[in-house]
Scaffold this motif. Sequence first.
Motif, PDB file in Angstrom:
ATOM      1  N   GLY A  23       5.006  -2.245 -32.371  1.00 13.30           N
ATOM      2  CA  GLY A  23       6.569  -2.901 -32.242  1.00 13.30           C
ATOM      3  C   GLY A  23       6.928  -3.811 -33.042  1.00 13.30           C
ATOM      4  N   GLY A  24       5.908  -4.794 -33.509  1.00 11.15           N
ATOM      5  CA  GLY A  24       6.115  -5.841 -34.508  1.00 11.15           C
ATOM      6  C   GLY A  24       6.815  -7.146 -33.641  1.00 11.15           C
ATOM      7  N   ASP A  25       6.966  -8.048 -34.564  1.00  6.22           N
ATOM      8  CA  ASP A  25       7.707  -9.426 -34.138  1.00  6.22           C
ATOM      9  C   ASP A  25       9.239  -9.442 -34.799  1.00  6.22           C
ATOM     10  OD1 ASP A  25       5.451 -10.183 -32.661  1.00  6.22           O
ATOM     11  OD2 ASP A  25       4.722 -11.626 -34.197  1.00  6.22           O
ATOM     12  N   ALA A  26      10.232  -9.663 -34.142  1.00  3.99           N
ATOM     13  CA  ALA A  26      11.342  -9.891 -34.830  1.00  3.99           C
ATOM     14  C   ALA A  26      11.423 -11.081 -35.418  1.00  3.99           C
ATOM     15  CB  ALA A  26      12.564  -9.959 -33.668  1.00  3.99           C
ATOM     16  N   MET A  27      11.901 -11.216 -36.784  1.00  2.00           N
ATOM     17  CA  MET A  27      11.987 -12.424 -37.423  1.00  2.00           C
ATOM     18  C   MET A  27      13.297 -12.373 -38.478  1.00  2.00           C
ATOM     19  SD  MET A  27       8.645 -11.518 -39.695  1.00  2.00           S
ATOM     20  CE  MET A  27       8.416  -9.988 -40.966  1.00  2.00           C
ATOM     21  N   GLU A  28      13.543 -13.481 -39.243  1.00  2.00           N
ATOM     22  CA  GLU A  28      14.694 -13.505 -40.239  1.00  2.00           C
ATOM     23  C   GLU A  28      13.809 -13.562 -41.565  1.00  2.00           C
ATOM     24  OE1 GLU A  28      17.837 -12.945 -40.211  1.00  2.00           O
ATOM     25  OE2 GLU A  28      18.400 -13.383 -38.057  1.00  2.00           O
ATOM     26  N   SER A  29      13.584 -12.208 -42.347  1.00  2.00           N
ATOM     27  CA  SER A  29      12.782 -12.119 -43.423  1.00  2.00           C
ATOM     28  C   SER A  29      13.565 -12.866 -44.502  1.00  2.00           C
ATOM     29  CB  SER A  29      12.872 -10.924 -43.698  1.00  2.00           C
ATOM     30  OG  SER A  29      11.975 -10.138 -42.837  1.00  2.00           O
ATOM     31  N   GLN A  69      11.115   4.215 -44.774  1.00  2.00           N
ATOM     32  CA  GLN A  69      11.191   2.903 -44.072  1.00  2.00           C
ATOM     33  C   GLN A  69      10.239   3.065 -42.841  1.00  2.00           C
ATOM     34  OE1 GLN A  69      14.959   1.318 -43.483  1.00  2.00           O
ATOM     35  NE2 GLN A  69      14.263  -0.820 -42.206  1.00  2.00           N
ATOM     36  N   HIS A  70       9.450   2.085 -42.626  1.00  2.00           N
ATOM     37  CA  HIS A  70       8.557   2.260 -41.385  1.00  2.00           C
ATOM     38  C   HIS A  70       8.886   1.305 -40.394  1.00  2.00           C
ATOM     39  CE1 HIS A  70       6.488   4.485 -44.511  1.00  2.00           C
ATOM     40  NE2 HIS A  70       6.341   3.454 -45.403  1.00  2.00           N
ATOM     41  N   PHE A  71       9.418   0.226 -40.463  1.00  2.00           N
ATOM     42  CA  PHE A  71       9.774  -0.923 -39.625  1.00  2.00           C
ATOM     43  C   PHE A  71      11.077  -1.508 -40.044  1.00  2.00           C
ATOM     44  CE2 PHE A  71       5.289  -0.828 -39.779  1.00  2.00           C
ATOM     45  CZ  PHE A  71       5.026  -1.326 -38.673  1.00  2.00           C
TER      46      PHE A  71
END
Length: 303
Positions: A23-29, A69-71
Motif C-alpha cells: 500500500g505505501g504511505d501517502a505523501m506530497e512528493s 507505473q507501479h504506485f
Amino acid sequence: MAKSGPQRYPGASTAYWHQSRYGGDAMESNVVVWHTTEGTSVPSYGGGASAPNFTAKPDFVAKRLVWYQHFDFDVSSRALVNRAGGVETNTLNVVQVEIVGTCDPATHRKWGSTPHLYTPDLPDWAVRDLAAFAKWAHDHHGVPLTSGVTFKAYPSSYGSNGVRMSASKWTSYRGHCGHQHVPENDHGDPGLLPMTAILARAKGATPTTPSTEDDMDPIDVWAYKGKTRRAADGGGRETRDAYEYLRGTNAAVKALTAQVGALTATVGTLAKGGGLDAAEIKAAAEAGAQAALAQLGDALKEG
C-alpha cells in the motif's frame, strides 16, 4: 498526509501495478530519485517488494520511452534502502523512477550491439522523454526543475562517493537526484545521467518537441551533430555541430575558388606562350582540378 494532483502519468501502463499488494504511505512528493535497472527489460522487482513508482523502458524502433507505473505518484515506493534508526528514504516525499538500461561502462561494453540505454550517452529521444516526465512532475506536483547535486560516473559513484547526501541535507532536499545521492544506500546508479540536459529540456519542452532528424526546430538543427560516422570517414561520433560544419564548408569553398582562379590564370598563360599543345594544357588543367577537389575534401573532413 493527503495526496494532491493527478496520480497517474499520462500514457503509463499499470500492467505491473504493485500498490494493491504494498500500500505505501501517502505523501506530497517533491523529490525525484532516478535509478537504472541494469537490465534490458522491466524487472519483476521481487513481485513489487523493491519496486519504484515508475519504470521507463526504451522502444528503440519507435524512439521513445514506454512508461510503466507501479504506485501512485504521491505514494511511497520501495527501491531504496531504509535502515532502522536513520533517516526516512522511501517515505520522505520522494517519487522514484527506474530507467531500463545501465550506467556501468563494463556492462555497456558487454552488451555491445544489443540495443540498450547507457546513461552517459543517452539518445536525444530518451532525454526528451525523461524531460517530459520531469516537466509533468513540476507542472502538476511542484517538483523543482533543479538538481543541487553532482552526478558521478559509475563505478566511482558507488559507496562512499563524495556526493552522497548527509542526513540533514537529504531531509531538506528538493528537486532531482539519483540513487547515488541517497543516504543509507551504497548504489551508484544512475551514474553519469545527463541531468543538466534533461532539466534544461524540461524547462522548454512541450509534448510536440521534435523527435526525428527531419522534424527539428532551428536551434536543434544548428546543434545537431549527426549519427555515427562511416568507417571510411574515421568512425566514431560526429564531433562538429551543423553550424561548425557549415563554417568549415564555407572556408573550404573559398579556398577552392582561389585555387581554381589561380589555375585558370596559369592555363591562360601557358596557352599564350605556346609552349604546350592543347592536349598537354588539358591534362594539366584536369590534374590541377583533381588536386583542388582533393584539398576541398580534406578541408571538409577537418572542418
